[in-house]
Design an enzyme around this catalytic site. Structure first.
Site, PDB file in Angstrom:
ATOM      1  N   LYS A 194     -61.935  30.730 -70.283  1.00 20.99           N
ATOM      2  CA  LYS A 194     -62.382  32.120 -70.345  1.00 20.99           C
ATOM      3  C   LYS A 194     -63.707  32.130 -71.097  1.00 20.99           C
ATOM      4  O   LYS A 194     -63.774  31.755 -72.264  1.00 20.99           O
ATOM      5  CB  LYS A 194     -61.336  32.958 -71.066  1.00 20.99           C
ATOM      6  CG  LYS A 194     -61.682  34.431 -71.128  1.00 20.99           C
ATOM      7  CD  LYS A 194     -60.550  35.196 -71.806  1.00 20.99           C
ATOM      8  CE  LYS A 194     -60.841  36.678 -71.873  1.00 20.99           C
ATOM      9  NZ  LYS A 194     -59.777  37.393 -72.587  1.00 20.99           N
ATOM     10  N   LYS A 246     -62.346  32.466 -65.742  1.00 20.11           N
ATOM     11  CA  LYS A 246     -62.729  33.867 -65.884  1.00 20.11           C
ATOM     12  C   LYS A 246     -64.053  33.946 -66.604  1.00 20.11           C
ATOM     13  O   LYS A 246     -64.180  33.296 -67.654  1.00 20.11           O
ATOM     14  CB  LYS A 246     -61.642  34.606 -66.683  1.00 20.11           C
ATOM     15  CG  LYS A 246     -61.950  36.086 -66.919  1.00 20.11           C
ATOM     16  CD  LYS A 246     -60.885  36.749 -67.771  1.00 20.11           C
ATOM     17  CE  LYS A 246     -61.239  38.222 -67.973  1.00 20.11           C
ATOM     18  NZ  LYS A 246     -60.306  38.940 -68.821  1.00 20.11           N
TER      19      LYS A 246
HETATM   20 ZN   LIG Z   1     -57.893  39.330 -76.009  1.00 17.50          ZN
END
Ligand SMILES: [Zn+2]
Length: 322
Positions: A194, A246
């Site tokens: 992420k 992501k």
């Molecule tokens: Zn978070």
């Protein structure tokens, strides 16, 4: 070599093109995010995410039915909390918003896969993904709390636990906590790579988070692709069942490298900023939304994603419905 080789031979007709196509997107691949606001009685449309609204908790059952009836088979729930505190303790109670929305969604549509986003940023008053100590998110306290939150979500009926806090050791801590509570069959979909990205802006507005500082001490630096492989390998070793990249659109190189490095299924999160780019470009008449949506979702699959979290899931359902 030309003229023996002519690549246009297989492009002559639609049937031929379909026959040799490598990649297809299906509704089975998509996960639709829902923002659930407690103590609210009206739906609020999100100005920066056309077509998306915060759904009042009291209307969640209807919303989930609507999504299931459209043919979407998975959702991920995000709470909009009115009870934030320093640790996000709302997520650790068995009658808190996290537990309630999972229970409601599963009751309304038992066949639907309900993904429990497992983090604290929507439930902390400072907007960070864990417990702060001297302004720094404390890793080891946070992962213990993540384990507790995962058990709460599992007992409420979640089908997949999806930790998104980007803490070191979070997958192992969650696996340990789930197994100790008897949830040995609960899959973990780790937000393994992420990135710290400015593409999350509309989401933060939707989730009502007001962040102090930024998340760059725990989310990944977007200049690093090899580090994403390392993050993912660690999560795999800790027991993750599904990996994630992501955001999606600007990170397809990472998806492909990860597909080559790991046999685990890969999810991409087609984030709020990407959705906003698609919607506003279409509204301005610059692109055809339906065609670009199909092209974009197909690109995620071609890059190596098996699952796609996307705000466009209902739009895609309408598309394939004809
Ligand atoms: Zn978070």
């Amino acid at each position: 070599m030309f003229p023996q080789t002519r690549l246009r031979r297989l492009r002559r007709t639609p049937v031929l093109r379909d026959l040799v196509a490598e990649t297809a997107v299906s509704l089975d691949d998509l996960i639709y995010p829902i923002f659930v606001e407690e103590e609210e009685d009206h739906r609020s449309d999100l100005a920066t995410m056309p077509g998306i609204a915060r759904v009042p908790e009291q209307d969640l059952a209807d919303e989930v039915r609507r999504v299931a009836d459209a043919g979407v088979r998975s959702v991920v729930l995000f709470g909009v909390s009115h009870h934030k505190d320093a640790v996000g303790s709302e997520t650790l109670r068995d009658d808190g918003l996290v537990a309630r929305m999972i229970t409601t969604a599963k009751r309304a549509a038992p066949e639907l896969v309900v993904v429990a986003d497992t983090c604290f940023c929507e439930y902390t008053d400072h907007g960070h993904c864990g417990v702060l100590k001297d302004g720094y998110v404390d890793n080891d306290t946070t992962i213990e709390n993540l384990g507790r939150q995962a058990v709460i979500a599992a007992e409420a009926g979640a089908d997949i636990i999806a930790p998104s806090a980007m803490m070191d050791g979070q997958v192992a801590a969650i696996r340990r906590a789930l197994d100790a509570a008897g949830h040995t069959m609960m899959p973990i979909m780790s937000y393994s790579s992420k990135f710290s990205s400015d593409m999350y802006g509309p989401f933060r507005a939707a989730g009502g988070t007001s962040l102090e500082g930024d998340r760059s001490t725990y989310m990944m630096d977007y200049r690093n692709g090899r580090e994403a492989l390392r993050e993912s390998a660690l999560d795999e070793a800790e027991g993750a069942d599904i990996l994630m990249v992501k955001p999606a659109l600007l990170y397809l190189d990472v998806v492909t490298r990860l597909r080559d490095a790991s046999p685990l299924p890969i999810c991409v999160y087609n984030v709020s900023g990407e959705y906003a780019m698609l919607k506003f470009a279409a509204q301005a008449g610059a692109i055809d939304e339906d065609k670009v949506l199909l092209e974009m979702l197909t690109a995620f699959k071609r890059a190596g994603a098996a699952l796609i979290i996307t705000y466009s899931a209902l739009d895609f359902a309408r598309l394939v419905d004809g």
